[in-house]
Design a protein around this motif. Sequence first.
Motif, PDB file in Angstrom:
ATOM      1  N   GLU A   1       4.524 -19.463  69.823  1.00 45.26           N
ATOM      2  CA  GLU A   1       3.423 -19.835  70.719  1.00 45.26           C
ATOM      3  C   GLU A   1       2.390 -20.736  70.032  1.00 45.26           C
ATOM      4  OE1 GLU A   1       3.401 -19.279  73.853  1.00 45.26           O
ATOM      5  OE2 GLU A   1       5.072 -17.862  74.007  1.00 45.26           O
ATOM      6  N   ASP A   2       2.224 -20.555  68.727  1.00 42.82           N
ATOM      7  CA  ASP A   2       1.195 -21.331  68.009  1.00 42.82           C
ATOM      8  C   ASP A   2       1.333 -22.838  68.159  1.00 42.82           C
ATOM      9  OD1 ASP A   2       0.349 -18.942  67.140  1.00 42.82           O
ATOM     10  OD2 ASP A   2       0.877 -19.202  65.023  1.00 42.82           O
TER      11      ASP A   2
ATOM     12  N   ALA B   1       7.028 -23.319  61.930  1.00 45.74           N
ATOM     13  CA  ALA B   1       5.879 -22.585  62.473  1.00 45.74           C
ATOM     14  C   ALA B   1       5.600 -21.431  61.513  1.00 45.74           C
ATOM     15  CB  ALA B   1       6.199 -22.077  63.875  1.00 45.74           C
ATOM     16  N   GLY B   2       4.454 -21.490  60.880  1.00 46.90           N
ATOM     17  CA  GLY B   2       4.117 -20.436  59.936  1.00 46.90           C
ATOM     18  C   GLY B   2       4.548 -20.726  58.511  1.00 46.90           C
TER      19      GLY B   2
END
Lengths: 338, 338, 338, 338
Positions: free
Chosen positions: C57-58, C22-23
């Motif tokens: 959360e993404d 994530a990210g």
Amino acid sequence: MISVGVLGATGAVGQRFVQLLAGHPNFELSVLTASKRSAGKKYRDAASWRLEVPFPEDVGDIIVSDTTVESLKKVDLVFSALPADLAGEVEMQCAKAGIGVCSNASTYRMEPDVPLVVPEVNADHLGMIDLQRDKGTDGFIVTNPNCSTIMLTCSLAPLRTFSFSDIKVATMQAISGAGFEGIPGMAIFDNLIPYIGNEEEKMERETLKIMGTFDGAEVQNAPFSVSACCNRVPVIDGHSMSVWIDIKDQVEKVEKAFRTWKSTLPDLPTLPEKSVDYIDLPDRPQPRLDRMKGKGMTVSIGRVRPGIRYQAMGHNTIRGAAGASILNAEVICDRDYL
Amino acid sequence: MISVGVLGATGAVGQRFVQLLAGHPNFELSVLTASKRSAGKKYRDAASWRLEVPFPEDVGDIIVSDTTVESLKKVDLVFSALPADLAGEVEMQCAKAGIGVCSNASTYRMEPDVPLVVPEVNADHLGMIDLQRDKGTDGFIVTNPNCSTIMLTCSLAPLRTFSFSDIKVATMQAISGAGFEGIPGMAIFDNLIPYIGNEEEKMERETLKIMGTFDGAEVQNAPFSVSACCNRVPVIDGHSMSVWIDIKDQVEKVEKAFRTWKSTLPDLPTLPEKSVDYIDLPDRPQPRLDRMKGKGMTVSIGRVRPGIRYQAMGHNTIRGAAGASILNAEVICDRDYL
Amino acid sequence: MISVGVLGATGAVGQRFVQLLAGHPNFELSVLTASKRSAGKKYRDAASWRLEVPFPEDVGDIIVSDTTVESLKKVDLVFSALPADLAGEVEMQCAKAGIGVCSNASTYRMEPDVPLVVPEVNADHLGMIDLQRDKGTDGFIVTNPNCSTIMLTCSLAPLRTFSFSDIKVATMQAISGAGFEGIPGMAIFDNLIPYIGNEEEKMERETLKIMGTFDGAEVQNAPFSVSACCNRVPVIDGHSMSVWIDIKDQVEKVEKAFRTWKSTLPDLPTLPEKSVDYIDLPDRPQPRLDRMKGKGMTVSIGRVRPGIRYQAMGHNTIRGAAGASILNAEVICDRDYL
Amino acid sequence: MISVGVLGATGAVGQRFVQLLAGHPNFELSVLTASKRSAGKKYRDAASWRLEVPFPEDVGDIIVSDTTVESLKKVDLVFSALPADLAGEVEMQCAKAGIGVCSNASTYRMEPDVPLVVPEVNADHLGMIDLQRDKGTDGFIVTNPNCSTIMLTCSLAPLRTFSFSDIKVATMQAISGAGFEGIPGMAIFDNLIPYIGNEEEKMERETLKIMGTFDGAEVQNAPFSVSACCNRVPVIDGHSMSVWIDIKDQVEKVEKAFRTWKSTLPDLPTLPEKSVDYIDLPDRPQPRLDRMKGKGMTVSIGRVRPGIRYQAMGHNTIRGAAGASILNAEVICDRDYL
């Protein structure tokens, strides 16, 4: 010697039953039951013994039986460490077959004619055995409460002479209460879980029955309320609880009650010298230091403060489960129900 | 950038201050003080860094100073992580020397003209700084409460619109709250300790001041009572508490209050998106899983049940100590007291 | 951005993959697979997130897919956190369907044409991808070693210039290595378990392949022996090991090798500044203090003593699993295999 | 009954001495010494008892004495649980005053005429008492080794008939070994520490003396080398170790040696049925499950594998300290040195 069996002898509470019954002066361990997977094996091999106390070699050669009433023909009394969903049928069959059942399972605890007993608190409730027999049951079913309820009610025994109507209790319960496989290490290391399924309801419901009055026909629930918050904490054995009880009297009187109260039971093998022990130190009771008092049967109390607030703690699989059930059986024998 | 210092920078709370201030957008860490033993060493060498977060290399070369007002000439603001017995003198000297003091020490918390602030709850109490200045203090002393009190008061913020008069709270507090050397491993492994010196008194006293009303001259304590049972549990970080509050309204209304409440503070670096976060899961909040929410500044709430009962949890050395103090400083700057 | 998926995204290693991806600057997380039970749910609901880092959360709204090659049509690369018994079939199907597979599963590690890679140690083994393609596989399978093997081989990288023939290693491995449900709390509290199934064999076998020489056609195993004793200890994250290696040179030379060695890899998002970090303190590395160095990708070394003996430690689910696999993928992309 | 005293009776090892001596069939506990701070108090009040076993009430009224030879006039034998820096002077004074000293302190262990004894391994070294007496000492000093050395040498006793020259041992030692206050909770929770001051040196040095041959005049050190890596792990009691020994024989022969070896000592109160117990299960010995075997005096062995590698474990404050010293005393009495 009374020949006894243990239902569900390989689990966490089952192993405690076996440990405590091995060498018992009145009960002779002759049948150990477990799931089909274990049946036919020596208990030594089936148990994968996981208590911190060395394995009781004397009973290691008992061949584990399937958990059916047929396996129990030669016993007069069984101790049930079965999970609630399995306990119902076989416990009832045993009772009907003339076997006395002392059960740690929750299945029958709230049945109107089944005694829910902590002997130091309500041994007179054993009179319900007569109700069972009136209905044609040759044996009987007697239950002990949920582990945290036992600690709470033991702590309330000395306080019965006071006036109160409201109890709030926050528990900090040991992981052994969930069974050997109950709680993953990853879930509880450096952590606590503010939830134990059904535990708060059990404490609130069972306490009122135990502290209620039995008139020979039915139990009138105790006239106070209990509100519980149950937490699982990273402790192996020993349930602690912080208790508020709305007693208006002075701290000193409550302390004195804890210090001087004595059970009226006769001398019994599993009855500790002190069922309730008030520790006069600022930071007690503590699970690791106090849980083995009275061979694990003493509920330790400390820190009575205005409120009234106090702390209670006892060994959850001994005082709160297997030991409680065995003490029930000893009282039952003493009162000639068997 | 405001030049800041940390008093007592090598202890458990002191290291949290350093960690949180390294890289802060408005505060520039320029002085770190400790005991004479550490003075003169690089912080890198003096700290023996013991947080689970890697050491902030940027501040490693700061030379540790002795904890005296002379060491602090170049700073406008100090954060105090001193023990209560050492904090009194040096904090007062700093304030008189024109330095703003945001203190985690308990020394001045209950002084009538010292704000005891949790910004989301009672930022208006910062008005007491004017009282201090009226008395000729160029700087100021602002305190944050005891760690467990912060969690409790944050959880009460959304409930202010309800009517209640009685709070009972059983805490389960992490060992980091006692400092790095505070609790021997032998004392707390497989154990809990139902006593934390002075903690119950602090919670009962500080909560009433924080939730009280400040009329510009003095604080009127909040009109309810708090009764606390404080327990130390084997958790590294994160104080949990089971709370009873005698709100007569329905569970749904209380849950909604927790879900919808928002702080009215402006956007600030250390203010989390949610100061209070209601977790809609049956077994939460849990310290290990929830303590780092909002970078450790969120107080997590769960399990609202009739009673009203609920569970609250927050990170004790971030939300409950260093982070709380830094958030206070951010509000102070935002309100132009510095 | 390369579109990536995670196979087995709800387990302990799967959650680490999701957290680390994530990210990620080059990889876009687009498919998350799990068992049929979870398929169709949002990842947010299916994961029951159990890492100490807040949920990303993404990616919470990604709908979890069944673990089949059909679910993976839109991705170019998958990371596999599947258990060994499930990984074999779907990983091969993916590779044949033209998808690159970076797998943490043990299934294909020892296959002659599958690279078993720790990039700092043997990135050249990625040349085996060509062997796979020569056989008609459009995608590829690249594996990373078992967690404890990664720590060991990283620690050996700086020692390659020394002469040695015998390694003995006693591991002390964290419970997260067994998955969220792997080890009951009752089994590991106040305890350690001197056995981890297959772990010693994996360390002894995989180390020789990784440290072996690849001539473009096959790997010649490294010419030394490894003997391992693997212990599970009550630590949440971070595998420690005490290592003996029969290097005859002086302690100072070995220390210097640890201090000065640098990977020759180019700058990559997951590559830490120091893949091997020598800590010059008498009592380190320690899991809780050192496991997050280099965002969990650094293997910390300490205590080089005559023998030669030393201690190594790294984060088992980051450096030892998910992070290792992601770093493999970054090197693979850098070398244009994808 | 022989009248005995305990030097340093309030510490972790001191309390174990008291627990094990209370109720001993041959030794009557009559003097308990501690620091000046405790002297004059009842042992009940001075000890702040911190063992998991309930306090031995029988000895609670003994008045604690200062740790001087004057306090010990009425005893024939003292057990020393003093720290090494305090033990030297008072132990020597006692010996010169005609008192037998069985010491757990490291001070005199390596002295040429002081026996360093694990009775199952080298009881014949007690012959050195004659050397002491030849020099005019009326009493004697006999020492037991460091805790981890005791586990190692017990495990080596059955292997003496094999040929070997090199031992490598990685220990995982319990926190009780550092005393009640030795290791802060914050230092060891979710952690391990790869360093114990002086421990590796003690294991390497003491093992060779114990396993050496005593010809009536001096000890010839054993002709092999020991290399140790000592780790502190979050276990309360029980030192584990992974051992390599370069025996070329088959695993089966080594297993058989462990299974069949028996001590040649006569029946003694503290001697367990099995000093060495081979556990034929894949994942043992484990501290929590096996440390209380033989009332804490059995060293459990498991997992013999090619290498030869095996795992050993024993209770560090019983087998590894107080119990070891008491067993020494029993052998000394049996051999009429007292």
